[in-house]
Design a protein around this motif. Structure first.
Motif, PDB file in Angstrom:
ATOM      1  N   GLY A  44      43.362  32.524  36.767  1.00 29.62           N
ATOM      2  CA  GLY A  44      43.936  32.831  38.072  1.00 29.62           C
ATOM      3  C   GLY A  44      43.659  31.739  39.065  1.00 29.62           C
ATOM      4  O   GLY A  44      43.050  30.710  38.751  1.00 29.62           O
ATOM      5  N   PRO A  45      44.095  31.908  40.292  1.00 28.60           N
ATOM      6  CA  PRO A  45      43.869  30.910  41.340  1.00 28.60           C
ATOM      7  C   PRO A  45      42.402  30.768  41.651  1.00 28.60           C
ATOM      8  O   PRO A  45      41.639  31.720  41.577  1.00 28.60           O
ATOM      9  N   SER A  46      41.983  29.559  41.979  1.00 28.10           N
ATOM     10  CA  SER A  46      40.572  29.287  42.243  1.00 28.10           C
ATOM     11  C   SER A  46      40.219  29.669  43.658  1.00 28.10           C
ATOM     12  O   SER A  46      40.978  29.402  44.587  1.00 28.10           O
ATOM     13  N   VAL A  47      39.036  30.245  43.819  1.00 24.99           N
ATOM     14  CA  VAL A  47      38.583  30.588  45.169  1.00 24.99           C
ATOM     15  C   VAL A  47      37.948  29.399  45.847  1.00 24.99           C
ATOM     16  O   VAL A  47      37.507  29.502  46.974  1.00 24.99           O
ATOM     17  N   THR A  48      37.860  28.232  45.139  1.00 27.31           N
ATOM     18  CA  THR A  48      37.250  27.063  45.753  1.00 27.31           C
ATOM     19  C   THR A  48      38.243  26.265  46.563  1.00 27.31           C
ATOM     20  O   THR A  48      37.890  25.285  47.172  1.00 27.31           O
ATOM     21  N   SER A  49      39.492  26.649  46.583  1.00 32.56           N
ATOM     22  CA  SER A  49      40.497  25.916  47.325  1.00 32.56           C
ATOM     23  C   SER A  49      41.045  26.752  48.459  1.00 32.56           C
ATOM     24  O   SER A  49      41.618  27.805  48.231  1.00 32.56           O
ATOM     25  N   PRO A  50      40.894  26.291  49.704  1.00 29.51           N
ATOM     26  CA  PRO A  50      41.444  27.060  50.819  1.00 29.51           C
ATOM     27  C   PRO A  50      42.964  27.052  50.831  1.00 29.51           C
ATOM     28  O   PRO A  50      43.575  27.849  51.495  1.00 29.51           O
ATOM     29  N   GLN A  51      43.564  26.093  50.073  1.00 33.98           N
ATOM     30  CA  GLN A  51      45.013  26.053  50.066  1.00 33.98           C
ATOM     31  C   GLN A  51      45.610  27.207  49.280  1.00 33.98           C
ATOM     32  O   GLN A  51      46.758  27.560  49.448  1.00 33.98           O
ATOM     33  N   VAL A  52      44.844  27.779  48.352  1.00 28.38           N
ATOM     34  CA  VAL A  52      45.357  28.872  47.527  1.00 28.38           C
ATOM     35  C   VAL A  52      44.396  30.036  47.610  1.00 28.38           C
ATOM     36  O   VAL A  52      43.612  30.265  46.707  1.00 28.38           O
ATOM     37  N   VAL A  74      35.557  24.755  50.113  1.00 24.07           N
ATOM     38  CA  VAL A  74      34.737  25.915  50.494  1.00 24.07           C
ATOM     39  C   VAL A  74      35.515  27.191  50.147  1.00 24.07           C
ATOM     40  O   VAL A  74      36.684  27.305  50.497  1.00 24.07           O
ATOM     41  N   PRO A  75      34.890  28.150  49.462  1.00 25.74           N
ATOM     42  CA  PRO A  75      35.618  29.365  49.068  1.00 25.74           C
ATOM     43  C   PRO A  75      36.158  30.126  50.272  1.00 25.74           C
ATOM     44  O   PRO A  75      35.494  30.253  51.296  1.00 25.74           O
ATOM     45  N   THR A  76      37.382  30.611  50.143  1.00 23.59           N
ATOM     46  CA  THR A  76      37.981  31.466  51.161  1.00 23.59           C
ATOM     47  C   THR A  76      38.572  32.692  50.497  1.00 23.59           C
ATOM     48  O   THR A  76      38.829  32.696  49.289  1.00 23.59           O
ATOM     49  N   TYR A  77      38.799  33.730  51.298  1.00 18.79           N
ATOM     50  CA  TYR A  77      39.236  35.012  50.752  1.00 18.79           C
ATOM     51  C   TYR A  77      40.342  35.596  51.620  1.00 18.79           C
ATOM     52  O   TYR A  77      40.255  35.570  52.847  1.00 18.79           O
ATOM     53  N   ALA A  78      41.376  36.122  50.953  1.00 23.46           N
ATOM     54  CA  ALA A  78      42.455  36.796  51.679  1.00 23.46           C
ATOM     55  C   ALA A  78      41.933  38.087  52.290  1.00 23.46           C
ATOM     56  O   ALA A  78      41.188  38.826  51.649  1.00 23.46           O
ATOM     57  N   VAL A  79      42.321  38.365  53.521  1.00 26.08           N
ATOM     58  CA  VAL A  79      41.784  39.539  54.214  1.00 26.08           C
ATOM     59  C   VAL A  79      42.854  40.428  54.826  1.00 26.08           C
ATOM     60  O   VAL A  79      42.552  41.546  55.253  1.00 26.08           O
ATOM     61  N   ARG A  80      44.095  39.974  54.866  1.00 31.05           N
ATOM     62  CA  ARG A  80      45.119  40.762  55.550  1.00 31.05           C
ATOM     63  C   ARG A  80      45.378  42.085  54.831  1.00 31.05           C
ATOM     64  O   ARG A  80      45.376  43.159  55.433  1.00 31.05           O
ATOM     65  N   GLY A  81      45.622  42.039  53.519  1.00 38.07           N
ATOM     66  CA  GLY A  81      45.895  43.259  52.758  1.00 38.07           C
ATOM     67  C   GLY A  81      44.704  44.193  52.718  1.00 38.07           C
ATOM     68  O   GLY A  81      44.835  45.412  52.878  1.00 38.07           O
ATOM     69  N   LEU A  82      43.517  43.613  52.516  1.00 31.82           N
ATOM     70  CA  LEU A  82      42.305  44.422  52.495  1.00 31.82           C
ATOM     71  C   LEU A  82      42.054  45.057  53.854  1.00 31.82           C
ATOM     72  O   LEU A  82      41.644  46.226  53.948  1.00 31.82           O
ATOM     73  N   GLY A  83      42.319  44.303  54.909  1.00 30.77           N
ATOM     74  CA  GLY A  83      42.142  44.849  56.250  1.00 30.77           C
ATOM     75  C   GLY A  83      43.078  46.007  56.519  1.00 30.77           C
ATOM     76  O   GLY A  83      42.687  47.008  57.132  1.00 30.77           O
ATOM     77  N   LEU A  84      44.319  45.895  56.039  1.00 36.10           N
ATOM     78  CA  LEU A  84      45.274  46.989  56.221  1.00 36.10           C
ATOM     79  C   LEU A  84      44.810  48.238  55.471  1.00 36.10           C
ATOM     80  O   LEU A  84      44.880  49.359  56.008  1.00 36.10           O
ATOM     81  N   ALA A  85      44.321  48.055  54.249  1.00 32.79           N
ATOM     82  CA  ALA A  85      43.818  49.203  53.480  1.00 32.79           C
ATOM     83  C   ALA A  85      42.629  49.848  54.177  1.00 32.79           C
ATOM     84  O   ALA A  85      42.503  51.079  54.226  1.00 32.79           O
ATOM     85  N   ALA A  86      41.736  49.017  54.736  1.00 34.21           N
ATOM     86  CA  ALA A  86      40.581  49.556  55.457  1.00 34.21           C
ATOM     87  C   ALA A  86      41.024  50.330  56.691  1.00 34.21           C
ATOM     88  O   ALA A  86      40.457  51.385  57.008  1.00 34.21           O
ATOM     89  N   CYS A  87      42.047  49.834  57.393  1.00 34.29           N
ATOM     90  CA  CYS A  87      42.549  50.529  58.586  1.00 34.29           C
ATOM     91  C   CYS A  87      43.105  51.908  58.224  1.00 34.29           C
ATOM     92  O   CYS A  87      42.847  52.898  58.920  1.00 34.29           O
TER      93      CYS A  87
END
Length: 310
Positions: free
Chosen positions: A292-300, A33-46
């Motif tokens: 680049g890294p696949s968004v279909t892998s939650p491991q990466v 199931v696709p997953t997305y990094a959110v920590r860096g984006l969240g910091l930029a939004a803050c």
């Protein structure tokens, strides 16, 4: 036995964890199931949200400067000073508008990503569509309700809460006060400004500009305070949700029985299994050099990019 998601002890009397809802034996992140990094984006939004709140507060306090300029113009009967006051307010407002556009873009992308991540979390049962994570901010009238519903659901399922956190209520209530109050104040000021003499000639006409700026300060304070409260509450929410989701994504590491390197139970010669020391294949991940890294892998999980799906 402990839950793979939250670490709480599980009971055989229930099929799922009583804290986070993950079924027994189910991984923290569903594979494929696709997953997305959110920590860096969240910091930029803050950062963008905080800058927007500060700049709006400075804009709201401009009547303090406007009064002094209007009094100076009245003393010298100089219309150019009044024109300078108008230009100065424009220069103060432009950075706020730019920061608001940047913050809005980042917040919409962050909202979409944290909502999409819920689909990969075992035990999470979201009811709000990911489409509304974007459209909810843009559709008239719906934007008074939908964003709060999406963020409330994300907060509950990401932080393992049975009820909506109070920060969500505080954030959205303050945001509505700011959003509606700012529009009302702007309309009232526009109506008052139109009644001023366009080319003042005497003390009485110049004095009306002093009265205008004096009367503009107090109504602006309510939206300014609401803006600061909304920004502070939202920043805390973003940081907590981003940290919780990123920690859960970090648990999405394949548990191989008997890791190579001398541990018992590793069948080194088994056909199709990686040899000791070889990299472990990740289902759905791109081959080296193939992109680049696949968004279909939650491991990466992918790095934060410039687009929603990046």
């Amino acid at each position: 036995m402990h839950c793979q998601t939250c670490g709480d002890a599980t009971s055989p009397a229930f099929d799922e964890c009583q804290r986070c809802g993950t079924r027994h034996g189910q991984p923290a992140v569903l594979p494929g199931v696709p997953t997305y990094a959110v920590r860096g984006l969240g910091l930029a939004a803050c950062v963008a949200v905080g800058a927007t709140a500060v700049l709006f507060t400075l804009s709201a306090l401009f009547p303090l400067v406007g009064v002094r300029l209007a009094r100076s113009a009245a003393e010298r009967l100089d219309r150019d000073v009044l024109l300078g006051a108008v230009l100065a307010e424009v220069l103060v407002t432009l950075p706020f508008i730019l920061a608001l556009l940047v913050a809005a873009t980042l917040v919409v992308i962050w909202t979409w990503r944290v909502r999409k991540n819920l689909d990969a979390f075992g035990g999470a049962t979201p009811t709000q569509s990911p489409t509304w994570a974007i459209a909810g901010w843009l559709v008239p009238f719906a934007n008074f309700v939908v964003p709060a519903r999406v963020v409330a659901e994300v907060a509950r399922l990401s932080l393992w809460r049975r009820r909506t956190p109070g920060l969500v209520v505080l954030w959205w209530s303050a945001w509505l006060v700011f959003s509606i109050g700012e529009r009302v104040v702007a309309k009232l000021e526009e109506s008052r400004y139109e009644r001023l003499t366009e080319f003042p000639r005497n003390d009485e006409e110049f004095a009306t500009y002093v009265d205008f700026y004096q009367g503009a300060l107090l109504p602006r304070l309510a939206p300014a305070v609401a803006c600061l409260v909304a920004a502070a509450a939202f920043v805390v929410l973003v940081r907590r949700i981003s940290a919780a989701q990123q920690d859960r994504l970090a648990r999405a590491v394949p548990a191989w029985p008997g890791w190579p390197g001398g541990q018992p139970g590793w069948p080194a010669a088994h056909p199709g299994w990686p040899a000791p020391g070889a990299p472990v294949p990740v289902p759905g991940a791109s081959a080296p050099g193939a992109g680049g890294p696949s968004v279909t892998s939650p491991q990466v999980p992918p790095e934060v990019g410039g687009t929603i799906g990046a």
